[in-house]
Design a protein around this motif. Structure first.
Motif, PDB file in Angstrom:
ATOM      1  N   LEU A   1       1.040  -1.640  -0.262  1.00 47.28           N
ATOM      2  CA  LEU A   1      -0.263  -0.004  -0.280  1.00 47.28           C
ATOM      3  C   LEU A   1       0.636   0.774  -0.208  1.00 47.28           C
ATOM      4  CD1 LEU A   1      -2.754   1.520   0.622  1.00 47.28           C
ATOM      5  CD2 LEU A   1      -2.546   1.334   2.620  1.00 47.28           C
ATOM      6  N   VAL A   2       0.733   2.468  -1.045  1.00 46.13           N
ATOM      7  CA  VAL A   2       1.871   3.688  -0.968  1.00 46.13           C
ATOM      8  C   VAL A   2       0.805   4.890  -1.210  1.00 46.13           C
ATOM      9  CG1 VAL A   2       2.240   3.034  -3.494  1.00 46.13           C
ATOM     10  CG2 VAL A   2       3.177   4.755  -1.660  1.00 46.13           C
ATOM     11  N   GLN A   3       1.212   5.624  -1.251  1.00 49.95           N
ATOM     12  CA  GLN A   3       0.215   7.431  -1.063  1.00 49.95           C
ATOM     13  C   GLN A   3       0.243   7.455  -2.999  1.00 49.95           C
ATOM     14  OE1 GLN A   3       0.587   9.925   1.548  1.00 49.95           O
ATOM     15  NE2 GLN A   3      -0.583   9.015   2.761  1.00 49.95           N
ATOM     16  N   THR A   4      -0.692   8.228  -3.958  1.00 50.09           N
ATOM     17  CA  THR A   4      -0.440   8.762  -4.887  1.00 50.09           C
ATOM     18  C   THR A   4       0.994   9.272  -4.800  1.00 50.09           C
ATOM     19  OG1 THR A   4      -2.987   8.766  -4.691  1.00 50.09           O
ATOM     20  CG2 THR A   4      -1.163  10.247  -6.695  1.00 50.09           C
ATOM     21  N   GLY A   5       1.614   9.013  -5.806  1.00 49.65           N
ATOM     22  CA  GLY A   5       2.674  10.035  -6.237  1.00 49.65           C
ATOM     23  C   GLY A   5       3.852   9.422  -4.969  1.00 49.65           C
ATOM     24  N   GLY A   6       4.038   7.915  -4.505  1.00 52.38           N
ATOM     25  CA  GLY A   6       4.296   7.190  -3.814  1.00 52.38           C
ATOM     26  C   GLY A   6       5.484   6.283  -4.981  1.00 52.38           C
ATOM     27  N   SER A   7       6.431   5.760  -4.300  1.00 57.18           N
ATOM     28  CA  SER A   7       7.260   4.711  -5.592  1.00 57.18           C
ATOM     29  C   SER A   7       7.329   3.182  -4.624  1.00 57.18           C
ATOM     30  CB  SER A   7       8.528   5.585  -5.688  1.00 57.18           C
ATOM     31  OG  SER A   7       8.672   6.170  -5.835  1.00 57.18           O
ATOM     32  N   LEU A   8       7.230   2.625  -5.272  1.00 51.00           N
ATOM     33  CA  LEU A   8       7.353   0.619  -5.195  1.00 51.00           C
ATOM     34  C   LEU A   8       8.850   0.017  -6.482  1.00 51.00           C
ATOM     35  CD1 LEU A   8       3.847  -0.831  -4.023  1.00 51.00           C
ATOM     36  CD2 LEU A   8       5.487   0.057  -2.586  1.00 51.00           C
ATOM     37  N   ARG A   9       9.127  -0.752  -5.536  1.00 51.83           N
ATOM     38  CA  ARG A   9       9.955  -2.056  -6.763  1.00 51.83           C
ATOM     39  C   ARG A   9       9.615  -3.271  -6.837  1.00 51.83           C
ATOM     40  NH1 ARG A   9      16.265  -3.619  -6.335  1.00 51.83           N
ATOM     41  NH2 ARG A   9      16.614  -3.014  -8.672  1.00 51.83           N
ATOM     42  N   LEU A  10       8.983  -3.560  -7.380  1.00 53.11           N
ATOM     43  CA  LEU A  10       8.879  -5.041  -7.649  1.00 53.11           C
ATOM     44  C   LEU A  10       9.751  -6.010  -8.656  1.00 53.11           C
ATOM     45  CD1 LEU A  10       5.245  -5.012  -9.265  1.00 53.11           C
ATOM     46  CD2 LEU A  10       5.598  -4.659  -6.530  1.00 53.11           C
TER      47      LEU A  10
END
Length: 121
Positions: A11-20
């Protein structure tokens, strides 16, 4: 056979980042093109990005181009999807797949079970 397992969702907020990450086991994926697809509730599974086996070509869907980056490390048998500037419409289950050079999901040989990405507004 190739087994694929995705990780890194959350779960991340709008504008955030994740690395799959997509870790492969069994037969090496070095000879396959690798792709990421996603599927939102009540929607078809759609193409996100693909990278060639040689790591020299990439292709992105219009909806993620400029925000997502696909990469691979054949020595580690792993493919990555760096996702920046995330939007609520990016919310979906993300799948990695191994196969031929195509955006069509029916032409992939191996799939992972998926990892959930949720972007809150």
């Amino acid at each position: 056979q190739v087994q694929l397992v995705e990780s890194g969702g959350g779960l991340v907020q709008t504008g955030g980042s994740l690395r799959l990450s997509c870790a492969a086991s069994g037969r090496t994926v070095g000879s396959y093109h690798m792709a990421w697809f996603r599927q939102a509730p009540a929607k078809e599974r759609e193409f996100v990005a693909i990278i060639s086996w040689s790591d020299t070509r990439t292709l992105y869907s219009d909806s993620v181009r400029g925000r997502f980056t696909i990469s691979r490390d054949n020595a580690k048998n792993t493919v990555y999807l760096q996702m920046n500037s995330l939007k609520p419409e990016d919310t979906a289950v993300y799948y990695c797949a191994a196969g031929v050079w195509t955006t069509r999901k029916d032409n992939y040989f191996f799939w992972g079970p998926g990892t959930q990405v949720t972007v809150s507004s």
